[in-house]
Motif scaffolding. Sequence first.
Motif, PDB file in Angstrom:
ATOM      1  N   MET A 106    -121.932  -4.436 -22.912  1.00 53.79           N
ATOM      2  CA  MET A 106    -121.668  -5.036 -21.591  1.00 53.79           C
ATOM      3  C   MET A 106    -121.470  -6.543 -21.723  1.00 53.79           C
ATOM      4  O   MET A 106    -120.569  -7.118 -21.096  1.00 53.79           O
ATOM      5  CB  MET A 106    -122.818  -4.735 -20.630  1.00 53.79           C
ATOM      6  CG  MET A 106    -122.879  -3.302 -20.171  1.00 53.79           C
ATOM      7  SD  MET A 106    -124.233  -3.002 -19.022  1.00 53.79           S
ATOM      8  CE  MET A 106    -123.554  -3.707 -17.536  1.00 53.79           C
ATOM      9  N   LEU A 107    -122.282  -7.199 -22.529  1.00 55.86           N
ATOM     10  CA  LEU A 107    -122.133  -8.634 -22.746  1.00 55.86           C
ATOM     11  C   LEU A 107    -120.801  -8.942 -23.423  1.00 55.86           C
ATOM     12  O   LEU A 107    -120.136  -9.925 -23.077  1.00 55.86           O
ATOM     13  CB  LEU A 107    -123.300  -9.170 -23.578  1.00 55.86           C
ATOM     14  CG  LEU A 107    -124.686  -9.105 -22.929  1.00 55.86           C
ATOM     15  CD1 LEU A 107    -125.764  -9.496 -23.921  1.00 55.86           C
ATOM     16  CD2 LEU A 107    -124.750  -9.967 -21.683  1.00 55.86           C
ATOM     17  N   GLN A 108    -120.393  -8.099 -24.358  1.00 54.12           N
ATOM     18  CA  GLN A 108    -119.107  -8.288 -25.033  1.00 54.12           C
ATOM     19  C   GLN A 108    -117.959  -8.161 -24.036  1.00 54.12           C
ATOM     20  O   GLN A 108    -117.014  -8.946 -24.056  1.00 54.12           O
ATOM     21  CB  GLN A 108    -118.949  -7.267 -26.162  1.00 54.12           C
ATOM     22  CG  GLN A 108    -117.624  -7.323 -26.882  1.00 54.12           C
ATOM     23  CD  GLN A 108    -117.401  -8.622 -27.622  1.00 54.12           C
ATOM     24  OE1 GLN A 108    -118.335  -9.250 -28.087  1.00 54.12           O
ATOM     25  NE2 GLN A 108    -116.161  -9.030 -27.716  1.00 54.12           N
ATOM     26  N   LYS A 109    -118.033  -7.169 -23.157  1.00 54.77           N
ATOM     27  CA  LYS A 109    -116.979  -6.970 -22.155  1.00 54.77           C
ATOM     28  C   LYS A 109    -116.893  -8.152 -21.195  1.00 54.77           C
ATOM     29  O   LYS A 109    -115.795  -8.559 -20.817  1.00 54.77           O
ATOM     30  CB  LYS A 109    -117.205  -5.670 -21.369  1.00 54.77           C
ATOM     31  CG  LYS A 109    -116.921  -4.432 -22.160  1.00 54.77           C
ATOM     32  CD  LYS A 109    -115.461  -4.363 -22.534  1.00 54.77           C
ATOM     33  CE  LYS A 109    -115.186  -3.108 -23.322  1.00 54.77           C
ATOM     34  NZ  LYS A 109    -113.822  -3.087 -23.846  1.00 54.77           N
ATOM     35  N   VAL A 110    -118.028  -8.698 -20.793  1.00 52.83           N
ATOM     36  CA  VAL A 110    -117.987  -9.840 -19.882  1.00 52.83           C
ATOM     37  C   VAL A 110    -117.404 -11.066 -20.593  1.00 52.83           C
ATOM     38  O   VAL A 110    -116.682 -11.854 -19.981  1.00 52.83           O
ATOM     39  CB  VAL A 110    -119.366 -10.122 -19.236  1.00 52.83           C
ATOM     40  CG1 VAL A 110    -120.298 -10.878 -20.135  1.00 52.83           C
ATOM     41  CG2 VAL A 110    -119.217 -10.883 -17.927  1.00 52.83           C
ATOM     42  N   VAL A 111    -117.646 -11.207 -21.888  1.00 49.19           N
ATOM     43  CA  VAL A 111    -117.042 -12.307 -22.657  1.00 49.19           C
ATOM     44  C   VAL A 111    -115.530 -12.114 -22.746  1.00 49.19           C
ATOM     45  O   VAL A 111    -114.757 -13.074 -22.574  1.00 49.19           O
ATOM     46  CB  VAL A 111    -117.677 -12.399 -24.064  1.00 49.19           C
ATOM     47  CG1 VAL A 111    -116.880 -13.302 -24.973  1.00 49.19           C
ATOM     48  CG2 VAL A 111    -119.110 -12.887 -23.961  1.00 49.19           C
ATOM     49  N   ALA A 120    -117.249  -9.306 -11.066  1.00 50.17           N
ATOM     50  CA  ALA A 120    -117.861  -8.013 -10.755  1.00 50.17           C
ATOM     51  C   ALA A 120    -118.743  -7.545 -11.917  1.00 50.17           C
ATOM     52  O   ALA A 120    -119.878  -7.094 -11.693  1.00 50.17           O
ATOM     53  CB  ALA A 120    -116.786  -6.982 -10.450  1.00 50.17           C
ATOM     54  N   LEU A 121    -118.249  -7.674 -13.136  1.00 51.87           N
ATOM     55  CA  LEU A 121    -119.052  -7.259 -14.285  1.00 51.87           C
ATOM     56  C   LEU A 121    -120.249  -8.183 -14.487  1.00 51.87           C
ATOM     57  O   LEU A 121    -121.348  -7.728 -14.798  1.00 51.87           O
ATOM     58  CB  LEU A 121    -118.197  -7.223 -15.553  1.00 51.87           C
ATOM     59  CG  LEU A 121    -118.895  -6.705 -16.807  1.00 51.87           C
ATOM     60  CD1 LEU A 121    -119.466  -5.310 -16.573  1.00 51.87           C
ATOM     61  CD2 LEU A 121    -117.937  -6.695 -17.972  1.00 51.87           C
ATOM     62  N   ARG A 122    -120.050  -9.475 -14.281  1.00 47.43           N
ATOM     63  CA  ARG A 122    -121.150 -10.433 -14.405  1.00 47.43           C
ATOM     64  C   ARG A 122    -122.247 -10.122 -13.384  1.00 47.43           C
ATOM     65  O   ARG A 122    -123.432 -10.079 -13.714  1.00 47.43           O
ATOM     66  CB  ARG A 122    -120.612 -11.853 -14.205  1.00 47.43           C
ATOM     67  CG  ARG A 122    -121.594 -12.942 -14.542  1.00 47.43           C
ATOM     68  CD  ARG A 122    -120.962 -14.304 -14.331  1.00 47.43           C
ATOM     69  NE  ARG A 122    -120.644 -14.559 -12.949  1.00 47.43           N
ATOM     70  CZ  ARG A 122    -121.522 -14.967 -12.043  1.00 47.43           C
ATOM     71  NH1 ARG A 122    -122.769 -15.171 -12.380  1.00 47.43           N
ATOM     72  NH2 ARG A 122    -121.163 -15.175 -10.800  1.00 47.43           N
ATOM     73  N   ILE A 139    -126.228  -8.791 -13.817  1.00 51.05           N
ATOM     74  CA  ILE A 139    -127.356  -9.437 -13.132  1.00 51.05           C
ATOM     75  C   ILE A 139    -128.134  -8.414 -12.316  1.00 51.05           C
ATOM     76  O   ILE A 139    -129.370  -8.381 -12.341  1.00 51.05           O
ATOM     77  CB  ILE A 139    -126.852 -10.601 -12.255  1.00 51.05           C
ATOM     78  CG1 ILE A 139    -126.288 -11.718 -13.138  1.00 51.05           C
ATOM     79  CG2 ILE A 139    -127.972 -11.131 -11.365  1.00 51.05           C
ATOM     80  CD1 ILE A 139    -125.530 -12.787 -12.385  1.00 51.05           C
ATOM     81  N   ASP A 140    -127.417  -7.551 -11.593  1.00 54.34           N
ATOM     82  CA  ASP A 140    -128.079  -6.539 -10.765  1.00 54.34           C
ATOM     83  C   ASP A 140    -128.848  -5.519 -11.608  1.00 54.34           C
ATOM     84  O   ASP A 140    -129.923  -5.063 -11.212  1.00 54.34           O
ATOM     85  CB  ASP A 140    -127.055  -5.800  -9.894  1.00 54.34           C
ATOM     86  CG  ASP A 140    -126.498  -6.678  -8.795  1.00 54.34           C
ATOM     87  OD1 ASP A 140    -127.131  -7.709  -8.476  1.00 54.34           O
ATOM     88  OD2 ASP A 140    -125.413  -6.343  -8.257  1.00 54.34           O
ATOM     89  N   LYS A 141    -128.297  -5.154 -12.754  1.00 59.68           N
ATOM     90  CA  LYS A 141    -128.923  -4.131 -13.588  1.00 59.68           C
ATOM     91  C   LYS A 141    -129.851  -4.717 -14.639  1.00 59.68           C
ATOM     92  O   LYS A 141    -130.292  -3.997 -15.535  1.00 59.68           O
ATOM     93  CB  LYS A 141    -127.852  -3.302 -14.285  1.00 59.68           C
ATOM     94  CG  LYS A 141    -127.074  -2.417 -13.352  1.00 59.68           C
ATOM     95  CD  LYS A 141    -126.115  -1.554 -14.131  1.00 59.68           C
ATOM     96  CE  LYS A 141    -125.408  -0.595 -13.190  1.00 59.68           C
ATOM     97  NZ  LYS A 141    -124.514   0.288 -13.942  1.00 59.68           N
ATOM     98  N   SER A 142    -130.166  -5.990 -14.553  1.00 56.19           N
ATOM     99  CA  SER A 142    -130.983  -6.603 -15.607  1.00 56.19           C
ATOM    100  C   SER A 142    -132.364  -5.954 -15.719  1.00 56.19           C
ATOM    101  O   SER A 142    -132.914  -5.870 -16.810  1.00 56.19           O
ATOM    102  CB  SER A 142    -131.101  -8.109 -15.379  1.00 56.19           C
ATOM    103  OG  SER A 142    -131.767  -8.384 -14.182  1.00 56.19           O
ATOM    104  N   ASN A 146    -122.787 -17.665 -16.646  1.00 58.60           N
ATOM    105  CA  ASN A 146    -124.082 -17.798 -16.006  1.00 58.60           C
ATOM    106  C   ASN A 146    -124.586 -16.431 -15.566  1.00 58.60           C
ATOM    107  O   ASN A 146    -124.002 -15.811 -14.677  1.00 58.60           O
ATOM    108  CB  ASN A 146    -123.995 -18.739 -14.811  1.00 58.60           C
ATOM    109  CG  ASN A 146    -125.319 -19.014 -14.171  1.00 58.60           C
ATOM    110  OD1 ASN A 146    -126.356 -18.543 -14.638  1.00 58.60           O
ATOM    111  ND2 ASN A 146    -125.310 -19.768 -13.100  1.00 58.60           N
ATOM    112  N   LEU A 147    -125.648 -15.947 -16.176  1.00 59.53           N
ATOM    113  CA  LEU A 147    -126.246 -14.659 -15.807  1.00 59.53           C
ATOM    114  C   LEU A 147    -127.545 -14.848 -15.038  1.00 59.53           C
ATOM    115  O   LEU A 147    -128.220 -13.871 -14.743  1.00 59.53           O
ATOM    116  CB  LEU A 147    -126.483 -13.813 -17.062  1.00 59.53           C
ATOM    117  CG  LEU A 147    -125.226 -13.387 -17.816  1.00 59.53           C
ATOM    118  CD1 LEU A 147    -125.602 -12.649 -19.085  1.00 59.53           C
ATOM    119  CD2 LEU A 147    -124.316 -12.548 -16.947  1.00 59.53           C
ATOM    120  N   PHE A 148    -127.900 -16.071 -14.725  1.00 58.90           N
ATOM    121  CA  PHE A 148    -129.111 -16.330 -13.979  1.00 58.90           C
ATOM    122  C   PHE A 148    -128.920 -16.084 -12.480  1.00 58.90           C
ATOM    123  O   PHE A 148    -129.819 -15.606 -11.808  1.00 58.90           O
ATOM    124  CB  PHE A 148    -129.597 -17.771 -14.193  1.00 58.90           C
ATOM    125  CG  PHE A 148    -130.123 -18.035 -15.566  1.00 58.90           C
ATOM    126  CD1 PHE A 148    -131.371 -17.553 -15.957  1.00 58.90           C
ATOM    127  CD2 PHE A 148    -129.380 -18.744 -16.489  1.00 58.90           C
ATOM    128  CE1 PHE A 148    -131.862 -17.788 -17.222  1.00 58.90           C
ATOM    129  CE2 PHE A 148    -129.856 -18.991 -17.759  1.00 58.90           C
ATOM    130  CZ  PHE A 148    -131.100 -18.510 -18.125  1.00 58.90           C
TER     131      PHE A 148
END
Length: 152
Positions: A19-24, A110-112, A116-119, A146-148
């Motif tokens: 998921m982090l790779q996709k957001v990058v 949306a992915l970011r 955040i929602d699924k953290s 920013n994932l905060f």
Amino acid sequence: MEPAINQLDERTDQATRQMLQKVVERKAKYDLLKEWHLVIMWLVVFLTFAYVIFVYYQFYLPYSYSFASVFSVYINQPFNLYSMVTLIGLYGYMVVLQKKRDKAEKEYHALRCEIIDKSKDLWKKEDEWKNRHHVFNMMKKNYDINLFHENK
């Protein structure tokens, strides 16, 4: 996979890394489209300004006594047709890039926001939850993501 994401410790599972790779990747696509849109926009502005100045000095000033003569001389030059087609085409390309940029921005945000929602689900264990800020800081520092907070 990005080296910084690949080097995350065992507190981040493989699905979260994907998921982090996709957001990058989506951020990179958005940044590229944003940059190209800006370049094409300034090219359209500059070429339009230059073309208006050209038309003013080549056609309007020498033939300003009659609109019909200005129009007639303007139409008889094939360069003007090619210039107008080029300017209209560049403007259309700029609009297409803007739509693609807006779509890429929506997908990225949306992915970011989903991350955040699924953290809470992605870092379920107490130890993982307490150390997720290391991942968030790495994403902010390395990729300017920013994932905060969900707000831009």
